[in-house]
Design an enzyme around this catalytic site. Structure first.
Site, mmCIF file in Angstrom:
data_model
loop_
_atom_site.group_PDB
_atom_site.id
_atom_site.type_symbol
_atom_site.label_atom_id
_atom_site.label_comp_id
_atom_site.label_asym_id
_atom_site.label_seq_id
_atom_site.Cartn_x
_atom_site.Cartn_y
_atom_site.Cartn_z
ATOM 1 C CD GLU A 32 34.939 33.957 43.007
ATOM 2 O OE1 GLU A 32 36.282 34.119 42.589
ATOM 3 O OE2 GLU A 32 34.440 32.812 43.653
ATOM 4 C CB THR A 34 39.699 39.486 47.334
ATOM 5 O OG1 THR A 34 39.826 37.883 47.108
ATOM 6 C CG2 THR A 34 38.362 39.436 48.396
ATOM 7 N N GLY A 118 32.435 29.206 30.506
ATOM 8 C CA GLY A 118 31.660 29.876 30.999
ATOM 9 C C GLY A 118 31.056 29.530 32.352
ATOM 10 C CB ALA A 119 31.600 26.507 34.151
ATOM 11 N N GLY A 120 32.808 29.695 35.255
ATOM 12 C CA GLY A 120 33.552 30.228 36.632
ATOM 13 C C GLY A 120 34.743 29.314 36.702
ATOM 14 C CG ASP A 168 41.037 32.891 37.390
ATOM 15 O OD1 ASP A 168 40.908 32.700 38.678
ATOM 16 O OD2 ASP A 168 40.274 33.573 36.751
ATOM 17 C CE1 TYR A 218 37.080 39.517 37.228
ATOM 18 C CE2 TYR A 218 38.432 41.562 36.751
ATOM 19 C CZ TYR A 218 38.521 40.311 37.463
ATOM 20 O OH TYR A 218 39.448 39.906 37.980
#
Length: 386
Positions: A32, A34, A118-120, A168, A218
């Site tokens: 995460e 990275t 919004g849950a990743g 993503d 972020y």
């Protein structure tokens, strides 16, 4: 996700038969924050998707309807500047595909999603990659899957204002059922690795906390990592970013770094090491070892990278003494969203019930849980039927 309601709404609004394009959300097993440091990530596409209905309209405008919000927007094809709200994603993908050589014309669209917001799970990348894949087919643009993924990333950078890495969009584009993707975020080389989880399932626990700080923090984390790299280069001129560093190299520069910059850099290089060990565990079928690395990831994200929150920490802590859980961590950008949990298959129902009750009792908040299954990446309806 069933596309029938999207198609029906499109026909109602535009009196035309659309094509269907879809792309999934994703989970990330480990690795995460990275990706924008040119490191490694280990995501998998899941069986929750963004679905688009699209067709040319013969005009010089794009007309878009967000079915879940019941909102309609439009913009001219000549527009190349950001606007406010969800339409910005549509504008961004349209512009970035055009930059890559796609000759787009006016089109209509309706979209809907069962990827939790919004849950990743990167609903934004699912949107970008579904739209990109659909437009590529609709207008015979001839772009590669990599082009589509990179256009999605560029739209985040240039229109949404989030300097995300490539994970993503690659996961949403290239995902394959029953596999994870080991992605080298520097070279963009990827390997599909079979996911063998006999006797265990992936369960997401959604804190229902929104990402109120995620975008700004972020970008701050990215700036802090870049600041650390500049300091490291003074001692190690051969490096280009944190991907090239070991924990020992970062520790040797601690005195020259602000405390927060040091913590951020140490987390990233340690997380890359954890991911490599996690891959070794997966190859050996050592799910217990994988679980330990997942716990280590959460501890680093919470204490060094500081992108967790009390709700995420509480849910992870609830699992630490459970024999039916091998590993748990926060997943995604942070400040809310989900934890990802490696749970014994025969204990899933009890696990969900216990954590739901504990979360309600301790924090007086409702938790949602999803048992996720790996799925395929972005595709059009014809590809789905094939």
């Amino acid at each position: 996700m069933d596309a029938s309601k999207v198609r029906s709404k499109f026909i109602e609004l535009f009196s035309n038969e659309p094509m269907i394009a879809r792309a999934p959300g994703r989970v990330n097993i480990i690795g995460e924050h990275t990706d924008y440091n040119d490191g490694f990530v280990l995501p998998a596409a899941v069986d929750k998707e963004m679905v688009f209905a699209l067709a040319p309209n013969g005009l010089e405008v794009v007309r878009a309807h967000a079915l879940d919000l019941n909102e309609t927007e439009e913009f001219p094809l000549t527009l190349d500047a950001p606007r406010e709200g969800w339409i910005n994603f549509i504008i961004g993908v349209t512009v970035e595909l055009s930059k890559k050589g796609a000759s787009l014309k006016g089109y209509d669209l309706v979209f809907s999603s069962d990827v939790p917001m919004g849950a990743g799970m990167s609903s934004s990348a699912a949107l970008e990659c579904a739209l990109g894949t659909g437009l590529n087919t609709l207008f015979n643009a001839g772009l590669s899957q990599k082009d589509i993924a990179l256009a999605g990333q560029a739209s985040e950078h240039n229109f949404v204002g989030v300097k995300c890495g490539i994970m993503d969009q690659f996961a949403s584009t290239f995902g394959k059922a029953n596999h994870v993707i080991r992605l080298d975020c520097r070279s963009k080389e990827m390997e599909l690795v079979p996911l063998k989880m006999e006797g265990y399932k992936l369960v997401l626990c959604n804190t229902k906390v929104t990402h109120s700080l995620a975008s700004s923090e972020y970008n701050t984390r990215r700036e802090q990592c870049e600041a650390g790299v500049e300091i490291l280069k003074t001692k190690y001129p051969e490096i280009t970013n944190l991907r090239d560093c070991t924990p020992e190299m970062v520790k040797s520069c601690q005195a020259e770094m602000e405390a927060k910059v040091y913590d951020r850099c140490l987390y990233v290089v340690e997380e890359n090491d954890r991911l490599m060990r996690a891959c070794d565990c997966m190859a050996a079928g050592d799910l217990a070892g994988l679980g330990k690395e997942i716990y280590g990831s959460h501890d680093g994200l919470s204490k060094l990278y500081e992108v967790s929150c009390p709700e995420l920490d509480f849910l992870v802590d609830q699992t630490r003494e459970r024999e039916d859980v091998l590993g748990a961590r926060m997943m995604g950008g942070g400040f809310g969203g989900c934890t990802i949990n490696l749970v014994a298959a025969d204990a899933v129902d009890g696990f969900i019930a216990d954590l739901t009750a504990a979360y309600k009792k301790e924090l007086n908040k409702d938790m949602e849980a999803y048992v996720v299954v790996t799925g395929d990446g972005a595709r059009t309806e014809a590809e789905v039927e094939a």
